[in-house]
Write a protein that holds these residues in place. Structure first.
Motif, PDB file in Angstrom:
ATOM      1  N   LEU A 131      42.695  66.425  31.565  1.00 18.26           N
ATOM      2  CA  LEU A 131      43.557  65.448  30.893  1.00 18.26           C
ATOM      3  C   LEU A 131      45.048  65.719  31.170  1.00 18.26           C
ATOM      4  O   LEU A 131      45.902  65.394  30.353  1.00 18.26           O
ATOM      5  CB  LEU A 131      43.323  65.479  29.386  1.00 18.26           C
ATOM      6  CG  LEU A 131      42.031  64.838  28.888  1.00 18.26           C
ATOM      7  CD1 LEU A 131      41.939  65.006  27.386  1.00 18.26           C
ATOM      8  CD2 LEU A 131      41.956  63.371  29.276  1.00 18.26           C
ATOM      9  N   ASP A 133      47.035  64.198  32.772  1.00 22.14           N
ATOM     10  CA  ASP A 133      47.856  62.978  32.763  1.00 22.14           C
ATOM     11  C   ASP A 133      47.864  62.290  31.404  1.00 22.14           C
ATOM     12  O   ASP A 133      48.351  61.175  31.277  1.00 22.14           O
ATOM     13  CB  ASP A 133      47.331  62.011  33.837  1.00 22.14           C
ATOM     14  CG  ASP A 133      45.867  61.683  33.640  1.00 22.14           C
ATOM     15  OD1 ASP A 133      45.178  62.467  32.936  1.00 22.14           O
ATOM     16  OD2 ASP A 133      45.404  60.662  34.170  1.00 22.14           O
ATOM     17  N   ARG A 134      47.312  62.920  30.389  1.00 23.30           N
ATOM     18  CA  ARG A 134      47.242  62.285  29.072  1.00 23.30           C
ATOM     19  C   ARG A 134      47.902  63.134  27.979  1.00 23.30           C
ATOM     20  O   ARG A 134      47.685  62.916  26.811  1.00 23.30           O
ATOM     21  CB  ARG A 134      45.764  62.058  28.675  1.00 23.30           C
ATOM     22  CG  ARG A 134      45.036  61.035  29.500  1.00 23.30           C
ATOM     23  CD  ARG A 134      45.410  59.628  29.064  1.00 23.30           C
ATOM     24  NE  ARG A 134      44.620  58.625  29.734  1.00 23.30           N
ATOM     25  CZ  ARG A 134      44.849  58.181  30.970  1.00 23.30           C
ATOM     26  NH1 ARG A 134      45.852  58.686  31.668  1.00 23.30           N
ATOM     27  NH2 ARG A 134      44.092  57.248  31.505  1.00 23.30           N
ATOM     28  N   HIS A 137      49.741  61.463  25.015  1.00 24.64           N
ATOM     29  CA  HIS A 137      49.086  60.349  24.325  1.00 24.64           C
ATOM     30  C   HIS A 137      48.637  60.777  22.936  1.00 24.64           C
ATOM     31  O   HIS A 137      48.190  61.899  22.731  1.00 24.64           O
ATOM     32  CB  HIS A 137      47.881  59.867  25.125  1.00 24.64           C
ATOM     33  CG  HIS A 137      48.260  59.103  26.360  1.00 24.64           C
ATOM     34  ND1 HIS A 137      49.000  59.646  27.375  1.00 24.64           N
ATOM     35  CD2 HIS A 137      47.986  57.821  26.738  1.00 24.64           C
ATOM     36  CE1 HIS A 137      49.185  58.749  28.329  1.00 24.64           C
ATOM     37  NE2 HIS A 137      48.577  57.621  27.966  1.00 24.64           N
ATOM     38  N   GLU A 141      45.258  56.499  21.364  1.00 25.27           N
ATOM     39  CA  GLU A 141      45.470  55.913  22.684  1.00 25.27           C
ATOM     40  C   GLU A 141      44.473  56.475  23.701  1.00 25.27           C
ATOM     41  O   GLU A 141      44.609  56.224  24.896  1.00 25.27           O
ATOM     42  CB  GLU A 141      46.899  56.221  23.167  1.00 25.27           C
ATOM     43  CG  GLU A 141      47.973  55.615  22.283  1.00 25.27           C
ATOM     44  CD  GLU A 141      49.335  56.282  22.445  1.00 25.27           C
ATOM     45  OE1 GLU A 141      50.319  55.692  21.972  1.00 25.27           O
ATOM     46  OE2 GLU A 141      49.399  57.375  23.027  1.00 25.27           O
ATOM     47  N   LEU A 142      43.524  57.258  23.190  1.00 27.23           N
ATOM     48  CA  LEU A 142      42.550  57.901  24.083  1.00 27.23           C
ATOM     49  C   LEU A 142      41.146  57.397  23.774  1.00 27.23           C
ATOM     50  O   LEU A 142      40.850  56.997  22.652  1.00 27.23           O
ATOM     51  CB  LEU A 142      42.593  59.421  23.883  1.00 27.23           C
ATOM     52  CG  LEU A 142      43.923  60.123  24.223  1.00 27.23           C
ATOM     53  CD1 LEU A 142      43.885  61.557  23.728  1.00 27.23           C
ATOM     54  CD2 LEU A 142      44.193  60.070  25.719  1.00 27.23           C
ATOM     55  N   GLN A 146      37.761  61.221  25.943  1.00 26.49           N
ATOM     56  CA  GLN A 146      39.048  61.916  26.121  1.00 26.49           C
ATOM     57  C   GLN A 146      39.435  62.689  24.861  1.00 26.49           C
ATOM     58  O   GLN A 146      39.961  63.795  24.926  1.00 26.49           O
ATOM     59  CB  GLN A 146      40.132  60.905  26.483  1.00 26.49           C
ATOM     60  CG  GLN A 146      39.994  60.383  27.903  1.00 26.49           C
ATOM     61  CD  GLN A 146      40.907  59.210  28.178  1.00 26.49           C
ATOM     62  OE1 GLN A 146      41.258  58.458  27.265  1.00 26.49           O
ATOM     63  NE2 GLN A 146      41.285  59.042  29.439  1.00 26.49           N
TER      64      GLN A 146
END
Lengths: 224, 408
Positions: A131, A133-134, A137, A141-142, A146
């Protein structure tokens, strides 16, 4: 690693005493992958809580990493949980106001780890669960998968010896659930002890060792 | 609890507060109002105190007044002594003037009477003050135009007069030079030699001053004085000077003690202390009333924090599972409550300052915001947060992690 001897847990309900666990003997070695299975009310939650140092035993002895846990104060138990146990819950239990990185950093805050190192470790853990790139968040928003990955990254943050997963796929679809199980098993193969608590026999089959509880007692144990 | 974790919990609390700004604002509202009212009411009290003290200073520096008769009230300067039977004699004045100059600077006798003034076809009802030249210095009441009479005028019982500003306005057309004009006081002719400065008080502005000797002959017909105004050399010795004066006059009047004496002395310092004491009590009372609203604000914080703890039971469970100790949870909620209270306090201070500024600016109400009141208000809002956040935080820390995790 984990050693329970004649552990009982009883609750008083008015004049009645309910035995959640009766004389449970269980030994889990470091690096093991074990499933605890049983219907609801079988005592598996109680067992998980005791192993996870969230609850004390009524009777019997519990040694975790060679240290007696029974009788420790609430704050000492919190420190043991923080350092030794990583929890993965069915409903993820992420804090909704914090982003992924902050959620992962939470146990490190309680461990007293400095900010720079927290950043580094949360980054590493989130990358480990795929994750990277997350990180910024918020949980809402996941996707479910995730979120559970964030929860796993959080469980790993303090580098605990034991991962305690309580129905980790219970709120996920089959495909995502399989991915999450794959991730947990990878972590196990890297040396983390994995304890899987579930009522799903199919899931439990994946573990190398399985114990079945009913009415607070271990009624069956098998090794694959 | 280290510095870092304190900072950490402050940061976490800030996050949680900023997550629901409306609720936080409403929670802080009580403290805000409480602090604002403490600040502005104390400022108002201070302002009133300063104004009264300022007015008192205006009467003259280091002023003592010796009055004929028995004590009446606590007024330092009685505007009218016409109805007092004068008992103070020239010998008394002489004795006072002979007191050590280290204690006494000046003394002036004064008697007053109500009188009718007449100039051409205009009339004015005024207070006539008979006195000596020292009076202007003692009472801080000086001529702005012309010359005040001197001792030779007193000795020669001259019919000259210094008129107050209001008297000038009543008797003369604007711009008219009054010096050298003859006005009539109760029928007797007096030449105007000075116009006194405007003091903003009728007692002075609507009075005329004439030599004491002239006053005794033309107006009272009595050789005694109604009062003697005294200026001490410095504030520190005023009580000593008062004792000396009392001692001298008692001896001259052949009286054993001030009990039942036919004169009395009022001193500015005591009066100032009385006024400040009264104003202080008044300020304290206002502050206490405002303090109650601060407590009500605190109860509001406690109320919302208890709701918040219940709502966030699961969060607390998660934090505990992740290794939060009881004191971590306590600190989290305590800092949250303190942060809300202090934020409310800071806004309240700003409102209070703005409010008292507005009172001064637009309503001309004297008000002074003091640093101690700001510090106290800030400290109190901190304590309110600590005190009223304490119970909810304690409740949160006592939660059982298993039950908290299971809470829906």
């Amino acid at each position: 690693m984990i050693q329970l001897e004649q552990v009982s847990k009883e609750y008083r309900m008015g004049s009645e005493t309910i035995y959640a666990l009766r004389n449970v003997n269980l030994r889990i070695n470091a690096g093991e992958y074990i499933a605890i299975i049983g219907p609801s009310g079988s005592g598996k939650s109680t067992l998980m809580n005791i192993i996870g140092c969230l609850d004390n035993t009524s009777r019997g002895r519990y040694r975790l990493s060679g240290n007696a846990v029974a009788g420790l104060s609430g704050d000492r138990l919190a420190e043991v949980r923080n350092a030794t146990i990583g929890f993965v819950f069915q409903t993820f239990n992420l804090l909704p106001r914090l982003n992924a990185r902050e959620n992962v950093e939470l146990p490190l805050v309680y461990a007293g780890v400095g900010k720079a190192e927290r950043r580094m470790r949360s980054h590493a853990m989130l990358t480990r669960v795929g994750l990277s790139d997350r990180m910024l968040h918020k949980p809402n928003e996941l996707s479910g998968g995730q979120r559970q990955r964030v929860a796993i990254a959080r469980a790993l943050a303090t580098d605990p010896a034991v991962l305690l997963a309580d129905e980790p796929t219970g709120a996920l679809d089959t495909h995502t659930g399989r991915e999450i199980m794959g991730l947990l098993e990878d972590l196990n193969s890297e040396g983390t002890t994995l304890i899987l608590v579930t009522h799903d026999p199919e899931l439990a089959e994946r573990a190398r060792r399985m114990i079945r509880l009913r009415d607070g007692e271990i009624i069956h144990e098998e090794t694959h | 609890m280290g510095r870092r974790s304190l900072w950490e919990s402050a940061r976490m609390s800030f996050r949680s507060i900023s997550g629901s700004p409306v609720r936080a604002g409403l929670t802080a509202l009580g403290v805000m109002i409480g602090v604002a009212s403490v600040i502005s009411l104390v400022a108002l009290g201070r302002g009133a105190q300063q104004e009264v003290a300022g007015n008192l200073q205006q009467l003259g520096a280091n002023l003592l007044m010796v009055y004929s008769g028995e004590p009446r009230g606590t007024a330092l300067v009685r505007t009218n002594t016409s109805n007092i039977r004068p008992t103070l004699t020239p010998a008394d004045l002489e004795a006072i003037r002979n007191i050590d100059p280290e204690l006494l600077r000046l003394a002036a006798p004064a008697s007053t009477a109500n009188a009718q003034l007449q100039f051409e076809n205009r009339n004015a009802a005024v207070t006539v003050v008979g006195t000596t030249p020292e009076y202007t210095e003692i009472r801080n009441f000086r001529p702005v135009y012309g010359e005040f009479f001197d001792h030779s005028h007193v000795a020669s019982r001259s019919n000259i007069v210094a008129i107050g500003m209001q008297v000038y306005r009543d008797l003369f057309d604007a711009g008219t030079d009054p010096l050298g004009r003859t006005i009539r006081i109760n029928g007797s002719a007096f030449v105007v030699t000075a116009v006194m400065e405007e003091k903003g008080a009728a007692a002075q502005d609507n009075s005329v001053l004439i030599p004491i000797s002239t006053f005794q002959r033309r107006i009272s017909g009595d050789a005694a004085y109604a009062m003697i105004a005294v200026q001490a050399s410095e504030p520190g010795i005023m009580r000593e000077l008062q004792a000396r004066i009392e001692e001298h006059i008692l001896r001259l009047h052949r009286m054993p003690s001030m009990e039942g004496a036919d004169f009395y002395v009022v001193n500015q310092l005591d009066l100032l202390a009385t006024v400040e004491g009264v104003a202080g009590t008044f300020t304290l009372m206002l502050a206490s009333i405002a303090g109650i609203s601060l407590i009500v604000g605190g109860i509001g914080i406690m109320n919302i924090m208890l709701v918040s703890v219940t709502e966030r039971t699961r969060e607390i469970g998660v934090r505990m599972a992740l290794g939060a100790r009881r004191r971590d949870i306590t600190m989290q909620f305590l800092t949250e409550a303190v942060l809300i209270a202090v934020a409310g306090g800071v806004v309240g201070i700003a409102i209070g300052i703005a409010g008292s500024w507005a009172a001064l600016r637009f309503a001309r109400i004297a008000s002074e915001v003091t640093i101690p009141s700001i510090v106290t208000a800030f400290g109190f809002s901190f304590l309110v947060g600590l005190f009223f956040g304490g119970y909810p935080a304690w409740r949160a820390s006592r939660l059982n992690p298993i039950e908290a995790l299971r809470y829906e």
